[in-house]
Scaffold this motif. Structure first.
Motif: not given
Length: 160
Positions: A21-36
């Motif tokens: 399995f390859k675990l990933g994270i939904a981008g929405y998880t980081f709605i309050n954070f910039n990319l870095d």
């Protein structure tokens, strides 16, 4: 640094097999954070796959901006595997979502069309390998739960 939730395991023959399995994270998880900040948190939990959300890579990004985005992900050992969720109400919005995925270079769209546009999806879905209505239902059912889990997870990460 290994993930806080996953441990390597050894089979009886003492040979370690790779995790299927390859675990990933939904981008929405980081709605309050910039990319870095988002990439730093992903490194901290040893997750290498990100579903790309438009607040990190806008829909109208140029080819150069998309290339720079992917280069930044690569520098951090992360791969963008999908785009979305993308909410659509019209045929044009559906076409734009698939266009965005193609330009970004992913073959998975997490799409959330409104009910009348569901009949338009089979025409666009022929080249993708997932059952969009199943994903839509899962997202709608679990949306509130996912928000709560994401916020709780980020609070834990930020406090460490």
């Amino acid at each position: 640094m290994p993930s806080a939730f996953a441990e390597s395991f050894t089979y009886e023959n003492s040979k370690v097999k790779p995790d299927p399995f390859k675990l990933g994270i939904a981008g929405y998880t980081f709605i309050n954070f910039n990319l870095d900040e988002s990439l730093a948190m992903m490194k901290k939990v040893d997750v290498h796959y990100l579903c790309i959300k438009d607040f990190h890579l806008p829909y109208k990004s140029s080819a150069e901006e998309i290339a720079a985005f992917h280069a930044k992900l690569k520098e951090n050992g992360i791969t963008g595997y999908a785009v979305g969720p993308i909410y659509t109400k019209t045929r044009k919005e559906i076409d734009d979502a698939f266009d965005y995925a193609k330009r970004v270079g992913v073959d998975l769209v997490i799409g959330i069309p409104c009910m009348p546009t569901l009949i338009m999806l089979p025409k666009r879905q022929k080249n993708i390998t997932f059952d969009m209505p199943s994903i839509i239902m899962a997202l709608k059912i679990n949306y509130t739960l996912m928000q709560k889990v994401s916020i709780t997870s980020l609070k834990i990460l930020m406090s460490e």
